[in-house]
Design a protein around this motif. Structure first.
Motif, short mmCIF file in Angstrom:
data_model
loop_
_atom_site.label_atom_id
_atom_site.label_comp_id
_atom_site.label_asym_id
_atom_site.label_seq_id
_atom_site.Cartn_x
_atom_site.Cartn_y
_atom_site.Cartn_z
N SER A 1 -36.13 -44.13 -1.81
CA SER A 1 -37.55 -43.99 -2.14
C SER A 1 -37.76 -44.45 -3.57
O SER A 1 -36.78 -44.64 -4.31
CB SER A 1 -38.01 -42.52 -2.00
OG SER A 1 -37.43 -41.74 -3.03
N GLY A 2 -39.00 -44.59 -3.96
CA GLY A 2 -39.29 -44.95 -5.35
C GLY A 2 -38.74 -43.91 -6.31
O GLY A 2 -38.15 -44.25 -7.35
N LEU A 3 -38.93 -42.64 -5.96
CA LEU A 3 -38.45 -41.60 -6.87
C LEU A 3 -36.92 -41.56 -6.92
O LEU A 3 -36.34 -41.27 -7.97
CB LEU A 3 -39.01 -40.23 -6.47
CG LEU A 3 -40.52 -40.07 -6.69
CD1 LEU A 3 -40.93 -38.62 -6.51
CD2 LEU A 3 -40.96 -40.57 -8.07
N TYR B 1 -48.13 -41.89 -12.35
CA TYR B 1 -47.75 -41.19 -11.12
C TYR B 1 -47.10 -39.85 -11.44
O TYR B 1 -46.11 -39.78 -12.16
CB TYR B 1 -46.80 -42.08 -10.31
CG TYR B 1 -46.43 -41.44 -9.00
CD1 TYR B 1 -47.42 -41.07 -8.10
CD2 TYR B 1 -45.11 -41.20 -8.67
CE1 TYR B 1 -47.09 -40.47 -6.90
CE2 TYR B 1 -44.77 -40.60 -7.46
CZ TYR B 1 -45.78 -40.24 -6.58
OH TYR B 1 -45.45 -39.65 -5.40
N GLU C 1 -45.62 -47.37 -16.94
CA GLU C 1 -46.15 -47.67 -15.61
C GLU C 1 -47.37 -48.56 -15.80
O GLU C 1 -48.28 -48.22 -16.55
CB GLU C 1 -46.56 -46.35 -14.95
CG GLU C 1 -47.05 -46.49 -13.53
CD GLU C 1 -47.43 -45.12 -12.95
OE1 GLU C 1 -46.59 -44.20 -12.99
OE2 GLU C 1 -48.56 -44.99 -12.47
N ASN D 1 -51.17 -45.65 -11.92
CA ASN D 1 -51.60 -44.83 -10.80
C ASN D 1 -52.30 -43.61 -11.40
O ASN D 1 -51.72 -42.96 -12.28
CB ASN D 1 -50.34 -44.39 -10.02
CG ASN D 1 -50.67 -43.75 -8.69
OD1 ASN D 1 -51.80 -43.44 -8.41
ND2 ASN D 1 -49.63 -43.54 -7.89
N ASP E 1 -42.37 -49.38 -14.46
CA ASP E 1 -42.72 -49.08 -13.07
C ASP E 1 -43.86 -50.02 -12.70
O ASP E 1 -45.01 -49.81 -13.07
CB ASP E 1 -43.14 -47.61 -12.94
CG ASP E 1 -43.54 -47.23 -11.50
OD1 ASP E 1 -43.82 -48.14 -10.70
OD2 ASP E 1 -43.59 -46.02 -11.21
N PHE F 1 -47.66 -51.09 -8.99
CA PHE F 1 -49.03 -51.55 -8.78
C PHE F 1 -49.19 -53.04 -9.08
O PHE F 1 -50.26 -53.60 -8.85
CB PHE F 1 -50.00 -50.75 -9.66
CG PHE F 1 -50.46 -49.44 -9.07
CD1 PHE F 1 -49.56 -48.58 -8.45
CD2 PHE F 1 -51.80 -49.07 -9.12
CE1 PHE F 1 -49.98 -47.37 -7.91
CE2 PHE F 1 -52.22 -47.86 -8.58
CZ PHE F 1 -51.32 -47.00 -7.96
N SER G 1 -41.83 -48.74 -6.36
CA SER G 1 -41.84 -47.98 -5.11
C SER G 1 -42.09 -49.02 -4.03
O SER G 1 -43.22 -49.46 -3.82
CB SER G 1 -42.95 -46.93 -5.12
OG SER G 1 -43.11 -46.46 -3.78
N THR H 1 -42.14 -48.58 -1.10
CA THR H 1 -42.98 -47.95 -0.08
C THR H 1 -44.37 -48.56 -0.06
O THR H 1 -45.05 -48.52 0.96
CB THR H 1 -43.09 -46.44 -0.42
OG1 THR H 1 -41.78 -45.93 -0.68
CG2 THR H 1 -43.73 -45.66 0.69
N LYS H 2 -44.79 -49.13 -1.18
CA LYS H 2 -46.17 -49.57 -1.34
C LYS H 2 -46.30 -51.05 -0.93
O LYS H 2 -46.31 -51.34 0.24
CB LYS H 2 -46.63 -49.30 -2.78
CG LYS H 2 -46.25 -47.88 -3.30
CD LYS H 2 -46.93 -46.76 -2.55
CE LYS H 2 -46.40 -45.37 -2.87
NZ LYS H 2 -46.31 -45.02 -4.26
C1 LIG Z 1 -45.60 -44.03 -5.02
C2 LIG Z 1 -45.17 -44.27 -6.41
C3 LIG Z 1 -43.91 -43.87 -6.85
C4 LIG Z 1 -42.96 -43.10 -5.98
O1 LIG Z 1 -42.51 -43.84 -4.89
P1 LIG Z 1 -41.99 -43.18 -3.53
O2 LIG Z 1 -41.55 -44.35 -2.75
O3 LIG Z 1 -43.14 -42.42 -2.93
O4 LIG Z 1 -40.88 -42.24 -3.91
C5 LIG Z 1 -43.54 -44.17 -8.15
N1 LIG Z 1 -44.38 -44.81 -8.99
C6 LIG Z 1 -45.61 -45.19 -8.60
C7 LIG Z 1 -46.50 -45.90 -9.57
C8 LIG Z 1 -46.06 -44.93 -7.31
O5 LIG Z 1 -47.29 -45.31 -6.94
#
Ligand SMILES: *Cc1c(COP(=O)(O)O)cnc(C)c1O
Length: 429
Positions: free
Chosen positions: A110-112, A133, A170, A174, A199, A202, A221, A223-224
């Motif tokens: 995951s991102g975290l 975030y 970042e 976010n 980070d 975005f 992340s 995930t995004k």
């Molecule tokens: C979502 C997000 C994260 C965390 O990512 P995950 O994949 O949910 O663990 C970290 N930094 C930013 C800027 C995010 O938007």
């Protein structure tokens, strides 16, 4: 080829990105690289990469080819061993990411998990970080619990930073979508021999290249935008330094926070369309932001022939929306920002509604925006941010723009503002 030849033909040196074309060949453009940067790892005739599910891989058949783990040269060792180390789907994704991010990339669950891995590796005594975030602060609090590291504000004087400390930047932020100046923070970090971790979730590849402005570690992340379809968790760290890369790789084996093969497979599939998706999403967001901003500031806008910019609509939006934020509105920063984000300012923006009740209600008035957390997927989302971030202003809505036609999104928002304005007329609590 025997099965074991197949296993050992593509190696963990896939993590290496030295597959540059010869000097006399024009380098491939990112949209082409997204399609082909992992070709050299393909071990089958399949055009669409297969999904590998095995956790373990056969060792070479020949006894003389057996190299015990403690003698492995990580730069050259061949083959997959165990999927907590490397696995074919994740490796293909990492190969594409390394090319697009212009640094050696490692993926995490995951991102975290990626941020956690960065802090375990860097082990800084001080971390300079601003808003952004909330989960990143959660990870840093875990690190502080174990190490006693100190948190400093992002705008702390450079003199408070020391060698090995981290500036955690970042950008864009976010949940507001506003951007910060990477080059300025790189200069500050490097003046103190501190590390700049960006980070860049975005600002995915195509919008922003943090290494070009001095980042030492680029985190996403995945995930995004990299995943892009709201169906996989993924984190990414990319670095320019070989030593840091192998350090992170070695520690990931013991953190155990690798991605599953399905995510590696989905991720490679997703990156094929990264540029198409992100460009469209970012353009959509800029169009919506410019439209809303014109309605919020009718005095500054030239409404021309556009009926959606009527004074009636401006009155309605003015009644319900207080303020809008997005990097495209940072007029006084365009000097650096137009260089840092030359192709668009990102698909997320924020609205502050005139009151909490309006922020709670708008999402249920919309048809084309799911009311859900997260962002970066092809589908548009809106979130009353207080649902997942306890520290957020209760009037804030975060909007993640998808790939729909922007005029449909505009009309849906307009319909929502109208419905709210009607409720205000009837004496909204
Ligand atoms: C979502 C997000 C994260 C965390 O990512 P995950 O994949 O949910 O663990 C970290 N930094 C930013 C800027 C995010 O938007």
């Amino acid at each position: 080829m025997t099965p074991s030849d197949l296993n050992h033909s593509a190696s963990a040196t896939a993590l290496d990105t030295d597959h540059a074309p010869a000097d006399d060949v024009r380098p491939l453009q990112p949209s082409t690289q997204a399609m082909h940067a992992d070709d050299y790892l393909n071990r089958t005739a399949d055009v669409a990469p297969p999904l590998h599910v095995s956790t373990t891989y056969a060792y070479p058949h020949e006894p003389k080819d057996l190299v015990p783990a403690n003698h492995l040269d990580l730069e050259t060792f061949e083959g997959y061993i165990y999927s907590r180390m490397t696995a074919p789907n994740a490796t293909r994704l990492e190969a594409i990411l390394s090319t697009l991010l212009k640094g050696r990339a490692l993926t995490y669950s995951s991102g975290l998990a990626a941020i956690h891995a960065a802090y375990v590796f860097l082990n800084p005594k001080r971390i300079s970080i601003g808003d952004g975030y909330h989960g990143s602060h959660g990870v840093i609090d875990l690190h502080r619990k174990l190490t006693g590291a100190k948190k400093l504000p992002l705008d702390c004087p450079a003199s408070e930073l020391h060698e090995g400390d981290v500036i955690h930047l970042e950008t864009p932020l976010n949940p507001t979508g506003e951007a910060l100046n990477i080059a300025a923070f790189a200069e500050k970090a490097h003046s103190r021999e501190a590390v700049l971790l960006v980070d860049a979730t975005f600002g995915p590849p195509g919008l922003q290249d943090p290494f070009a402005f001095g980042a030492d570690i680029v985190m996403h992340s995945g995930t995004k935008y990299l995943g892009g379809h709201s169906d996989m968790l993924c984190g990414v760290l990319a670095v320019r330094s070989k030593d840091i890369f192998w350090g992170l790789y070695n520690e990931r084996v013991y953190l155990g926070s690798v991605m599953g093969s399905l995510e590696g497979w989905l991720g490679a599939r997703s990156l094929r369309t990264l540029e198409l998706r992100v460009q469209r999403q970012s353009q959509n967001a800029s169009s919506l932001v410019a439209w809303l901003n014109a309605l919020l500031h009718p005095d500054q806008a030239s409404s021309g022939q556009d009926p959606s910019l009527s004074s009636g609509n401006a009155a309605m939006v003015g009644k319900t929306v207080e303020r809008i934020a997005h990097a495209s509105l940072q007029a006084t920063d365009m000097d650096w920002l137009s260089k840092q984000m030359p192709n668009g300012y990102g698909p997320v923006f924020a609205l502050w509604m005139q009151g909490e009740e309006l922020a709670r209600r708008l999402p249920s008035k919309l048809r084309l925006f799911h009311h859900a957390t997260s962002l970066g997927g092809v589908e548009s989302l809106v979130e009353w941010r207080r649902m997942s971030d306890a520290g957020c202003d209760p009037r804030l809505l975060r909007i993640s723009v998808g790939v729909e036609h922007w005029e449909d999104l505009r009309d849906d928002l307009l319909h929502g503002f109208k419905a709210l304005a009607d409720e205000i007329g009837k004496g909204l609590p």
